[in-house]
Motif scaffolding. Structure first.
Motif, PDB file in Angstrom:
ATOM      1  N   ALA A  24     -24.832  36.166  16.338  1.00  0.00           N
ATOM      2  CA  ALA A  24     -25.954  35.451  15.729  1.00  0.00           C
ATOM      3  C   ALA A  24     -27.281  36.097  16.102  1.00  0.00           C
ATOM      4  CB  ALA A  24     -25.952  33.992  16.174  1.00  0.00           C
ATOM      5  N   SER A  25     -28.204  36.067  15.173  1.00  0.00           N
ATOM      6  CA  SER A  25     -29.557  36.525  15.437  1.00  0.00           C
ATOM      7  C   SER A  25     -30.528  35.694  14.616  1.00  0.00           C
ATOM      8  CB  SER A  25     -29.711  38.012  15.095  1.00  0.00           C
ATOM      9  OG  SER A  25     -29.454  38.240  13.728  1.00  0.00           O
ATOM     10  N   GLY A  26     -31.757  35.611  15.090  1.00  0.00           N
ATOM     11  CA  GLY A  26     -32.791  34.883  14.360  1.00  0.00           C
ATOM     12  C   GLY A  26     -32.961  33.433  14.788  1.00  0.00           C
ATOM     13  N   ARG A  27     -31.964  32.845  15.414  1.00  0.00           N
ATOM     14  CA  ARG A  27     -32.045  31.491  15.957  1.00  0.00           C
ATOM     15  C   ARG A  27     -30.825  31.260  16.821  1.00  0.00           C
ATOM     16  NH1 ARG A  27     -30.223  26.413  12.652  1.00  0.00           N
ATOM     17  NH2 ARG A  27     -29.536  25.981  14.771  1.00  0.00           N
ATOM     18  N   THR A  28     -30.874  30.192  17.576  1.00  0.00           N
ATOM     19  CA  THR A  28     -29.707  29.822  18.374  1.00  0.00           C
ATOM     20  C   THR A  28     -28.934  28.719  17.656  1.00  0.00           C
ATOM     21  OG1 THR A  28     -30.957  28.181  19.624  1.00  0.00           O
ATOM     22  CG2 THR A  28     -30.885  30.412  20.518  1.00  0.00           C
ATOM     23  N   PHE A  29     -27.655  28.643  17.958  1.00  0.00           N
ATOM     24  CA  PHE A  29     -26.790  27.654  17.318  1.00  0.00           C
ATOM     25  C   PHE A  29     -26.152  26.736  18.358  1.00  0.00           C
ATOM     26  CE2 PHE A  29     -27.014  29.132  13.033  1.00  0.00           C
ATOM     27  CZ  PHE A  29     -27.329  30.469  13.124  1.00  0.00           C
ATOM     28  N   SER A  30     -26.852  26.518  19.455  1.00  0.00           N
ATOM     29  CA  SER A  30     -26.270  25.743  20.547  1.00  0.00           C
ATOM     30  C   SER A  30     -26.024  24.285  20.174  1.00  0.00           C
ATOM     31  CB  SER A  30     -27.173  25.817  21.775  1.00  0.00           C
ATOM     32  OG  SER A  30     -28.473  25.340  21.465  1.00  0.00           O
ATOM     33  N   SER A  31     -26.733  23.753  19.210  1.00  0.00           N
ATOM     34  CA  SER A  31     -26.505  22.371  18.792  1.00  0.00           C
ATOM     35  C   SER A  31     -25.930  22.288  17.388  1.00  0.00           C
ATOM     36  CB  SER A  31     -27.800  21.555  18.876  1.00  0.00           C
ATOM     37  OG  SER A  31     -28.732  22.005  17.907  1.00  0.00           O
ATOM     38  N   SER A  32     -25.373  23.377  16.905  1.00  0.00           N
ATOM     39  CA  SER A  32     -24.763  23.417  15.570  1.00  0.00           C
ATOM     40  C   SER A  32     -23.246  23.343  15.688  1.00  0.00           C
ATOM     41  CB  SER A  32     -25.131  24.715  14.863  1.00  0.00           C
ATOM     42  OG  SER A  32     -26.516  24.840  14.662  1.00  0.00           O
ATOM     43  N   CYS A  96     -17.513  33.368   9.308  1.00  0.00           N
ATOM     44  CA  CYS A  96     -17.984  32.332  10.225  1.00  0.00           C
ATOM     45  C   CYS A  96     -19.149  31.613   9.566  1.00  0.00           C
ATOM     46  CB  CYS A  96     -18.383  32.902  11.576  1.00  0.00           C
ATOM     47  SG  CYS A  96     -19.855  33.933  11.598  1.00  0.00           S
ATOM     48  N   ALA A  97     -19.357  30.373   9.993  1.00  0.00           N
ATOM     49  CA  ALA A  97     -20.392  29.537   9.400  1.00  0.00           C
ATOM     50  C   ALA A  97     -20.968  28.613  10.454  1.00  0.00           C
ATOM     51  CB  ALA A  97     -19.817  28.729   8.241  1.00  0.00           C
ATOM     52  N   ALA A  98     -22.208  28.217  10.240  1.00  0.00           N
ATOM     53  CA  ALA A  98     -22.897  27.317  11.161  1.00  0.00           C
ATOM     54  C   ALA A  98     -23.665  26.258  10.386  1.00  0.00           C
ATOM     55  CB  ALA A  98     -23.846  28.106  12.060  1.00  0.00           C
ATOM     56  N   THR A  99     -23.743  25.085  10.962  1.00  0.00           N
ATOM     57  CA  THR A  99     -24.514  23.998  10.363  1.00  0.00           C
ATOM     58  C   THR A  99     -25.958  24.052  10.852  1.00  0.00           C
ATOM     59  OG1 THR A  99     -24.126  22.452  12.172  1.00  0.00           O
ATOM     60  CG2 THR A  99     -22.457  22.543  10.419  1.00  0.00           C
ATOM     61  N   PRO A 100     -26.800  23.237  10.275  1.00  0.00           N
ATOM     62  CA  PRO A 100     -28.135  23.097  10.848  1.00  0.00           C
ATOM     63  C   PRO A 100     -28.073  22.566  12.277  1.00  0.00           C
ATOM     64  CG  PRO A 100     -28.029  22.131   8.656  1.00  0.00           C
ATOM     65  CD  PRO A 100     -26.627  22.457   9.059  1.00  0.00           C
ATOM     66  N   ALA A 101     -29.186  22.590  12.956  1.00  0.00           N
ATOM     67  CA  ALA A 101     -29.231  22.095  14.317  1.00  0.00           C
ATOM     68  C   ALA A 101     -28.951  20.595  14.375  1.00  0.00           C
ATOM     69  CB  ALA A 101     -30.609  22.391  14.918  1.00  0.00           C
ATOM     70  N   ALA A 102     -28.500  20.149  15.547  1.00  0.00           N
ATOM     71  CA  ALA A 102     -28.239  18.735  15.803  1.00  0.00           C
ATOM     72  C   ALA A 102     -27.140  18.182  14.916  1.00  0.00           C
ATOM     73  CB  ALA A 102     -29.522  17.901  15.681  1.00  0.00           C
ATOM     74  N   TYR A 103     -26.114  18.963  14.676  1.00  0.00           N
ATOM     75  CA  TYR A 103     -24.921  18.514  13.947  1.00  0.00           C
ATOM     76  C   TYR A 103     -23.804  18.403  14.965  1.00  0.00           C
ATOM     77  CZ  TYR A 103     -24.510  17.690   8.988  1.00  0.00           C
ATOM     78  OH  TYR A 103     -24.502  17.097   7.760  1.00  0.00           O
ATOM     79  N   PHE A 104     -23.467  17.190  15.363  1.00  0.00           N
ATOM     80  CA  PHE A 104     -22.623  17.019  16.522  1.00  0.00           C
ATOM     81  C   PHE A 104     -21.157  16.777  16.213  1.00  0.00           C
ATOM     82  CE2 PHE A 104     -26.172  17.598  19.012  1.00  0.00           C
ATOM     83  CZ  PHE A 104     -27.200  16.731  18.687  1.00  0.00           C
ATOM     84  N   PRO A 112     -21.650  20.716   5.313  1.00  0.00           N
ATOM     85  CA  PRO A 112     -23.017  21.215   5.231  1.00  0.00           C
ATOM     86  C   PRO A 112     -23.296  22.531   5.949  1.00  0.00           C
ATOM     87  CG  PRO A 112     -22.843  19.674   7.023  1.00  0.00           C
ATOM     88  CD  PRO A 112     -21.473  19.792   6.444  1.00  0.00           C
ATOM     89  N   TYR A 113     -22.301  23.405   6.065  1.00  0.00           N
ATOM     90  CA  TYR A 113     -22.602  24.714   6.634  1.00  0.00           C
ATOM     91  C   TYR A 113     -23.622  25.413   5.737  1.00  0.00           C
ATOM     92  CZ  TYR A 113     -18.523  24.225   9.658  1.00  0.00           C
ATOM     93  OH  TYR A 113     -17.624  23.794  10.601  1.00  0.00           O
ATOM     94  N   ASN A 114     -24.708  25.838   6.338  1.00  0.00           N
ATOM     95  CA  ASN A 114     -25.724  26.514   5.521  1.00  0.00           C
ATOM     96  C   ASN A 114     -26.038  27.920   6.003  1.00  0.00           C
ATOM     97  OD1 ASN A 114     -27.032  25.651   7.827  1.00  0.00           O
ATOM     98  ND2 ASN A 114     -28.923  25.095   6.786  1.00  0.00           N
ATOM     99  N   TYR A 115     -25.355  28.370   7.030  1.00  0.00           N
ATOM    100  CA  TYR A 115     -25.462  29.755   7.465  1.00  0.00           C
ATOM    101  C   TYR A 115     -24.067  30.367   7.398  1.00  0.00           C
ATOM    102  CZ  TYR A 115     -29.937  28.236   9.458  1.00  0.00           C
ATOM    103  OH  TYR A 115     -31.196  27.720   9.628  1.00  0.00           O
ATOM    104  N   TRP A 116     -23.980  31.521   6.744  1.00  0.00           N
ATOM    105  CA  TRP A 116     -22.695  32.192   6.560  1.00  0.00           C
ATOM    106  C   TRP A 116     -22.826  33.671   6.877  1.00  0.00           C
ATOM    107  CZ3 TRP A 116     -18.176  29.741   4.989  1.00  0.00           C
ATOM    108  CH2 TRP A 116     -18.310  28.414   4.575  1.00  0.00           C
ATOM    109  N   GLY A 117     -21.761  34.218   7.456  1.00  0.00           N
ATOM    110  CA  GLY A 117     -21.713  35.654   7.638  1.00  0.00           C
ATOM    111  C   GLY A 117     -21.219  36.334   6.375  1.00  0.00           C
ATOM    112  N   GLN A 118     -21.158  37.669   6.434  1.00  0.00           N
ATOM    113  CA  GLN A 118     -20.746  38.432   5.260  1.00  0.00           C
ATOM    114  C   GLN A 118     -19.233  38.608   5.180  1.00  0.00           C
ATOM    115  OE1 GLN A 118     -21.537  39.819   8.091  1.00  0.00           O
ATOM    116  NE2 GLN A 118     -19.929  41.356   8.349  1.00  0.00           N
TER     117      GLN A 118
END
Length: 126
Positions: A24-32, A96-104, A112-118
């Motif tokens: 990951a780059s550009g933000r952290t996904f610790s709460s995603s 791989c995919a990540a949700t917005p922050a605070a998705y527990f 609602p995954y809104n970040y996806w890899g290639q």
């Protein structure tokens, strides 16, 4: 710019193992919540595994239970997928995919995954 980049795919024989990483780059996904999906040629993208923000909860599609393990990593590589006892039907592009922050919760659908890899290609040969 937020990016997820998968790696670790490749060609493996039946019964072999691979470990996929998601950088990951550009933000952290610790709460995603984070997940892995796959898409085989001519098929729709399907859920493989998902993990909660804390790593305390996981979900798997039935076909990979007991063979695949999803785990959380650090800020640079927030999620992994260990794949053992691979079968030809596991052949696909893995995302791989990540949700917005605070998705527990653990999320098993594409939204609602809104970040996806290639994607990274996994090919299991018999």
């Amino acid at each position: 710019q937020v990016q997820l980049v998968e790696s670790g795919g490749g060609l493996v024989q039946v019964g072999g193992s691979l470990r996929l990483s998601c950088a990951a780059s550009g933000r952290t996904f610790s709460s995603s919540a984070m997940g892995w999906f796959r898409q085989a040629p001519g098929k729709e993208r399907e859920f493989v595994a998902a993990i909660s923000w804390s790593g305390g909860s996981t979900r798997y599609t039935d076909s990979v239970k007991g063979r695949f393990t999803i785990s959380r990593g650090n800020a640079e590589t927030p999620v992994y997928l260990q794949m053992n006892s691979l079968k030809p039907e596991d052949t696909a592009v893995y995302y791989c995919a990540a949700t917005p922050a605070a998705y527990f919760q653990v999320i098993v659908t594409t939204t609602p995954y809104n970040y996806w890899g290639q994607g990274t290609q996994v090919t299991v040969s018999s």
